[in-house]
Design a protein around this motif. Structure first.
Motif, short mmCIF file in Angstrom:
data_model
loop_
_atom_site.label_atom_id
_atom_site.label_comp_id
_atom_site.label_asym_id
_atom_site.label_seq_id
_atom_site.Cartn_x
_atom_site.Cartn_y
_atom_site.Cartn_z
N ASP A 100 -68.98 -47.12 24.96
CA ASP A 100 -70.13 -48.01 25.64
C ASP A 100 -70.69 -49.07 24.75
OD1 ASP A 100 -69.48 -46.31 27.70
OD2 ASP A 100 -70.88 -44.91 27.39
N SER A 108 -67.50 -41.70 23.37
CA SER A 108 -67.71 -42.22 24.53
C SER A 108 -68.87 -43.18 24.45
CB SER A 108 -67.81 -41.34 25.68
OG SER A 108 -66.73 -40.78 26.10
N ARG A 109 -70.02 -42.68 23.73
CA ARG A 109 -70.96 -43.52 23.39
C ARG A 109 -71.00 -44.70 22.73
NH1 ARG A 109 -73.99 -38.80 23.01
NH2 ARG A 109 -73.95 -38.94 20.82
N THR A 136 -61.47 -36.16 27.92
CA THR A 136 -61.69 -37.31 29.10
C THR A 136 -60.78 -38.12 28.07
OG1 THR A 136 -63.83 -36.64 29.59
CG2 THR A 136 -63.16 -38.78 29.71
N PRO A 138 -67.26 -36.92 28.66
CA PRO A 138 -67.44 -38.39 28.90
C PRO A 138 -68.85 -38.99 28.49
CG PRO A 138 -67.83 -36.89 30.83
CD PRO A 138 -67.45 -36.00 29.78
N ASN A 139 -69.74 -38.02 27.83
CA ASN A 139 -71.20 -38.37 27.36
C ASN A 139 -71.23 -38.17 25.96
OD1 ASN A 139 -71.99 -39.32 29.88
ND2 ASN A 139 -72.26 -37.19 30.43
N SER A 187 -61.69 -38.15 24.41
CA SER A 187 -63.22 -37.48 23.83
C SER A 187 -63.04 -36.09 24.67
CB SER A 187 -64.09 -38.41 24.43
OG SER A 187 -65.52 -37.65 24.04
N ARG A 239 -62.42 -45.72 35.45
CA ARG A 239 -63.56 -44.55 35.33
C ARG A 239 -63.96 -44.22 36.68
NH1 ARG A 239 -64.83 -47.06 30.72
NH2 ARG A 239 -67.12 -47.07 31.18
N ARG A 243 -59.92 -42.15 28.02
CA ARG A 243 -60.76 -43.48 28.44
C ARG A 243 -59.90 -44.71 27.69
NH1 ARG A 243 -67.00 -44.60 27.29
NH2 ARG A 243 -67.15 -46.86 27.87
#
Length: 106
Positions: A32, A28-29, A2, A23-24, A20, A87, A4
């Motif tokens: 976020d 990514s975290r 992914t 995505p989770n 990454s 996204r 981003r």
């Protein structure tokens, strides 16, 4: 993998792209969390400065400082919105300056 875009994490204030495997995932975290801190900072800035502005007792220098800070927070929040829109697959409509001019002639 992914890809981003993460706004304003580079030292020059430019966005960076992270890669990454998920995505989770951890990266990514972390992105976020960084975005959430930027948005939270803008909310706090508004809450703290609103009474100061409403009181109308700021010096020109203080007003200029608050304007620069507000511009920074606005830039960050717009970049976050654009990144999140990417996204989600949302493509903003381009702004047509000619259209606004036609309305004024009216």
């Amino acid at each position: 993998m992914t890809h981003r875009r993460v706004p304003a994490l580079a030292s020059e204030g430019k966005s960076v792209t992270i890669v990454s495997p998920s995505p989770n995932g951890v990266v990514s975290r972390l992105a976020d969390e960084a975005e959430n801190r930027q948005v939270d900072g803008a909310v706090v800035f508004l809450g703290v400065t609103a009474p100061m502005i409403e009181a109308g007792k700021l010096t020109p220098e203080e007003t200029a400082y608050l304007f620069r800070e507000a511009r920074t927070h606005l830039r960050d929040v717009i970049a976050i919105a654009e990144s999140r829109g990417e996204r989600l697959g949302v493509v903003p409509d381009p702004v047509d300056d000619d259209e606004d001019e036609d309305d004024d002639e009216g």
